[in-house]
Design a protein around this motif. Structure first.
Motif, mmCIF file in Angstrom:
data_model
loop_
_atom_site.group_PDB
_atom_site.id
_atom_site.type_symbol
_atom_site.label_atom_id
_atom_site.label_comp_id
_atom_site.label_asym_id
_atom_site.label_seq_id
_atom_site.Cartn_x
_atom_site.Cartn_y
_atom_site.Cartn_z
ATOM 1 N N ARG A 96 35.568 36.675 35.727
ATOM 2 C CA ARG A 96 36.297 36.081 34.045
ATOM 3 C C ARG A 96 34.902 36.356 32.661
ATOM 4 N NH1 ARG A 96 37.323 29.838 31.748
ATOM 5 N NH2 ARG A 96 38.043 30.308 30.116
ATOM 6 N N GLU A 97 36.154 37.598 32.050
ATOM 7 C CA GLU A 97 35.655 38.387 30.760
ATOM 8 C C GLU A 97 35.556 37.290 30.424
ATOM 9 O OE1 GLU A 97 33.223 40.527 30.695
ATOM 10 O OE2 GLU A 97 34.116 42.057 32.510
ATOM 11 N N THR A 98 34.482 36.687 29.290
ATOM 12 C CA THR A 98 34.555 35.488 27.501
ATOM 13 C C THR A 98 34.120 36.252 27.214
ATOM 14 O OG1 THR A 98 32.134 34.942 27.971
ATOM 15 C CG2 THR A 98 33.557 33.915 29.903
ATOM 16 N N SER A 99 34.156 35.499 25.645
ATOM 17 C CA SER A 99 33.627 36.407 24.832
ATOM 18 C C SER A 99 32.060 36.303 24.473
ATOM 19 C CB SER A 99 33.549 35.186 23.366
ATOM 20 O OG SER A 99 32.662 33.693 23.671
ATOM 21 N N THR A 100 31.433 36.747 25.363
ATOM 22 C CA THR A 100 29.804 36.557 25.882
ATOM 23 C C THR A 100 29.774 37.861 26.761
ATOM 24 O OG1 THR A 100 29.180 35.088 26.811
ATOM 25 C CG2 THR A 100 28.951 34.425 24.836
ATOM 26 N N SER A 101 31.162 38.741 26.928
ATOM 27 C CA SER A 101 30.596 39.214 27.997
ATOM 28 C C SER A 101 30.449 40.602 27.504
ATOM 29 C CB SER A 101 31.841 39.315 29.277
ATOM 30 O OG SER A 101 32.530 37.937 29.593
ATOM 31 N N TYR A 102 29.549 41.716 28.269
ATOM 32 C CA TYR A 102 29.247 42.595 27.822
ATOM 33 C C TYR A 102 30.105 43.609 27.801
ATOM 34 C CZ TYR A 102 26.419 46.838 28.001
ATOM 35 O OH TYR A 102 26.152 48.218 26.873
ATOM 36 N N MET A 215 16.123 37.926 34.417
ATOM 37 C CA MET A 215 16.187 39.078 33.457
ATOM 38 C C MET A 215 16.690 39.373 32.757
ATOM 39 S SD MET A 215 16.556 41.590 37.612
ATOM 40 C CE MET A 215 17.420 40.558 38.286
ATOM 41 N N HIS A 216 16.389 40.452 31.845
ATOM 42 C CA HIS A 216 16.945 40.293 30.654
ATOM 43 C C HIS A 216 17.279 42.021 30.201
ATOM 44 C CE1 HIS A 216 16.523 36.310 28.612
ATOM 45 N NE2 HIS A 216 15.022 36.901 29.499
ATOM 46 N N TRP A 217 18.345 42.325 30.038
ATOM 47 C CA TRP A 217 18.424 43.907 29.882
ATOM 48 C C TRP A 217 19.214 44.252 29.138
ATOM 49 C CZ3 TRP A 217 23.114 46.900 30.648
ATOM 50 C CH2 TRP A 217 22.708 48.583 30.852
ATOM 51 N N LYS A 218 19.520 44.676 27.193
ATOM 52 C CA LYS A 218 19.917 45.066 26.574
ATOM 53 C C LYS A 218 21.073 43.748 25.932
ATOM 54 C CE LYS A 218 19.897 50.065 27.077
ATOM 55 N NZ LYS A 218 20.827 51.124 27.369
ATOM 56 N N GLY A 219 20.265 42.860 26.165
ATOM 57 C CA GLY A 219 21.031 41.254 25.653
ATOM 58 C C GLY A 219 21.375 40.626 26.385
ATOM 59 N N VAL A 221 21.562 38.989 30.372
ATOM 60 C CA VAL A 221 20.550 37.594 31.305
ATOM 61 C C VAL A 221 21.279 37.709 32.978
ATOM 62 C CG1 VAL A 221 19.159 35.829 31.637
ATOM 63 C CG2 VAL A 221 19.901 36.399 29.369
ATOM 64 N N ARG A 222 20.168 37.748 33.695
ATOM 65 C CA ARG A 222 20.913 37.908 35.201
ATOM 66 C C ARG A 222 19.463 36.776 35.500
ATOM 67 N NH1 ARG A 222 21.371 42.447 39.329
ATOM 68 N NH2 ARG A 222 22.333 41.454 41.721
ATOM 69 N N VAL A 223 20.553 35.505 36.299
ATOM 70 C CA VAL A 223 19.533 34.612 37.221
ATOM 71 C C VAL A 223 19.482 35.086 38.477
ATOM 72 C CG1 VAL A 223 19.006 32.243 37.261
ATOM 73 C CG2 VAL A 223 19.398 32.888 35.268
ATOM 74 N N MET A 224 19.065 35.514 39.750
ATOM 75 C CA MET A 224 18.757 34.855 41.016
ATOM 76 C C MET A 224 17.748 33.788 41.748
ATOM 77 S SD MET A 224 18.887 39.064 41.626
ATOM 78 C CE MET A 224 19.586 38.431 43.258
ATOM 79 N N ARG A 225 18.435 33.426 42.769
ATOM 80 C CA ARG A 225 17.299 32.545 43.759
ATOM 81 C C ARG A 225 17.911 32.605 45.113
ATOM 82 N NH1 ARG A 225 19.824 28.287 39.393
ATOM 83 N NH2 ARG A 225 18.402 28.224 37.675
ATOM 84 N N ARG A 226 17.238 32.223 45.478
ATOM 85 C CA ARG A 226 17.165 32.614 46.833
ATOM 86 C C ARG A 226 16.669 31.413 47.347
ATOM 87 N NH1 ARG A 226 18.279 36.313 50.841
ATOM 88 N NH2 ARG A 226 16.960 35.719 52.743
ATOM 89 N N HIS A 227 17.666 30.638 48.594
ATOM 90 C CA HIS A 227 16.505 29.356 49.408
ATOM 91 C C HIS A 227 17.481 30.167 50.583
ATOM 92 C CE1 HIS A 227 15.627 26.657 51.207
ATOM 93 N NE2 HIS A 227 16.483 25.957 51.716
ATOM 94 N N ASP A 228 16.510 31.001 51.653
ATOM 95 C CA ASP A 228 17.343 31.594 52.778
ATOM 96 C C ASP A 228 18.165 30.620 53.396
ATOM 97 O OD1 ASP A 228 16.989 34.093 54.238
ATOM 98 O OD2 ASP A 228 16.447 32.782 56.144
ATOM 99 N N PRO A 229 19.029 31.113 54.090
ATOM 100 C CA PRO A 229 19.672 32.368 54.025
ATOM 101 C C PRO A 229 20.825 32.782 52.751
ATOM 102 C CG PRO A 229 21.347 31.384 54.952
ATOM 103 C CD PRO A 229 20.491 30.283 55.012
ATOM 104 N N TRP A 230 21.220 31.878 51.800
ATOM 105 C CA TRP A 230 21.645 31.307 50.664
ATOM 106 C C TRP A 230 20.995 32.288 49.275
ATOM 107 C CZ3 TRP A 230 26.138 29.589 51.370
ATOM 108 C CH2 TRP A 230 26.421 29.049 52.350
#
Length: 236
Positions: A96-102, A215-219, A221-230
């Motif tokens: 879903r593209e929103t007003s903040t989507s790149y 992580m940040h890249w050119k404005g 933001v990406r968030v990743m979390r892992r709890h094996d196997p998820w």
């Protein structure tokens, strides 16, 4: 906001792109139709393939290359999957593209050009999907739209060079039922994504460690979390 949840079978937002899967639509007020198009990659070894777009009430079903996308072009919502209700869906992408989507649609430029495809006349529009102050990587999208709002041809450029185009083969303006563009009821049934839990873990396989990462890249933001196997993966 784009999001993805990978559960053995991948639920990943990166697979679906509004520009690749959904036709551009100036509004939801477009007549019912079924458009058959030929998509021709202009670089690389990929051969031309067929795309069938079925539209009703602002919602579409797009079938191409053993994948199906359901979505609403005006609202920039799409769900893409491979497989079917009998064999299961793998992978599935919800976007879903929103007003903040790149890569949301930021504007449309009337080029003043017209074309004819399959006896249908259309006006060429340039679709602005990225921040105009950020030129990389030099992407340009053109969409040719009929007077009643049906996209019948597209062309994508990368750094000024043609990258991919689609052209109309056949256009049918006919009644389309809501069921033809509705998501399969089983698609979002969480139970079908949990079958791998019933399988015993392979012996001798080292489990990956849990982690949380931002992580940040050119404005963006990406968030990743892992709890094996998820794995939880969110980008905005």
């Amino acid at each position: 906001m784009r999001f993805s949840i990978m559960v053995g079978l991948v639920l990943a937002s990166s697979m679906a792109r509004a520009d690749d899967n959904l036709p551009y639509s100036p509004s939801a007020d477009v007549p019912d139709y079924v458009a058959t198009m030929t998509v021709q990659p202009l670089v690389g070894p990929t051969a031309a393939y067929t795309r069938i777009v079925t539209h009703h009430g602002g919602w579409v079903r797009v079938e191409e290359m053993q994948a199906t996308t359901y979505g609403n072009p005006a609202k920039q919502i799409s769900v893409t999957f491979r497989g079917d209700s009998q064999t299961g869906y793998s992978p599935v992408s919800i976007s879903r593209e929103t007003s903040t989507s790149y890569e949301r649609i930021r504007g449309v430029i009337e080029t003043g050009q017209t074309q004819t495809h399959g006896s249908e006349r259309c006006a060429v529009r340039e679709i602005q999907r990225r921040d105009p102050d950020r030129s990389e990587p030099g992407l340009k999208w053109l969409s040719c739209v009929t007077a009643d709002g049906i996209e019948i041809a597209t062309k994508v450029f990368v750094n000024g060079s043609p990258f991919r185009q689609s052209t109309l083969v056949k256009l049918e303006r006919r009644p389309v039922s809501a069921e033809e563009v509705a998501l399969p009821a089983k698609l979002l049934d969480v139970a079908q994504w949990l079958h791998f839990d019933d399988q015993p873990a392979a012996t001798g396989v080292k489990r990956q460690p849990d982690f949380a990462m931002r992580m940040h890249w050119k404005g963006a933001v990406r968030v990743m979390r892992r709890h094996d196997p998820w794995i939880y993966d969110e980008a905005a």
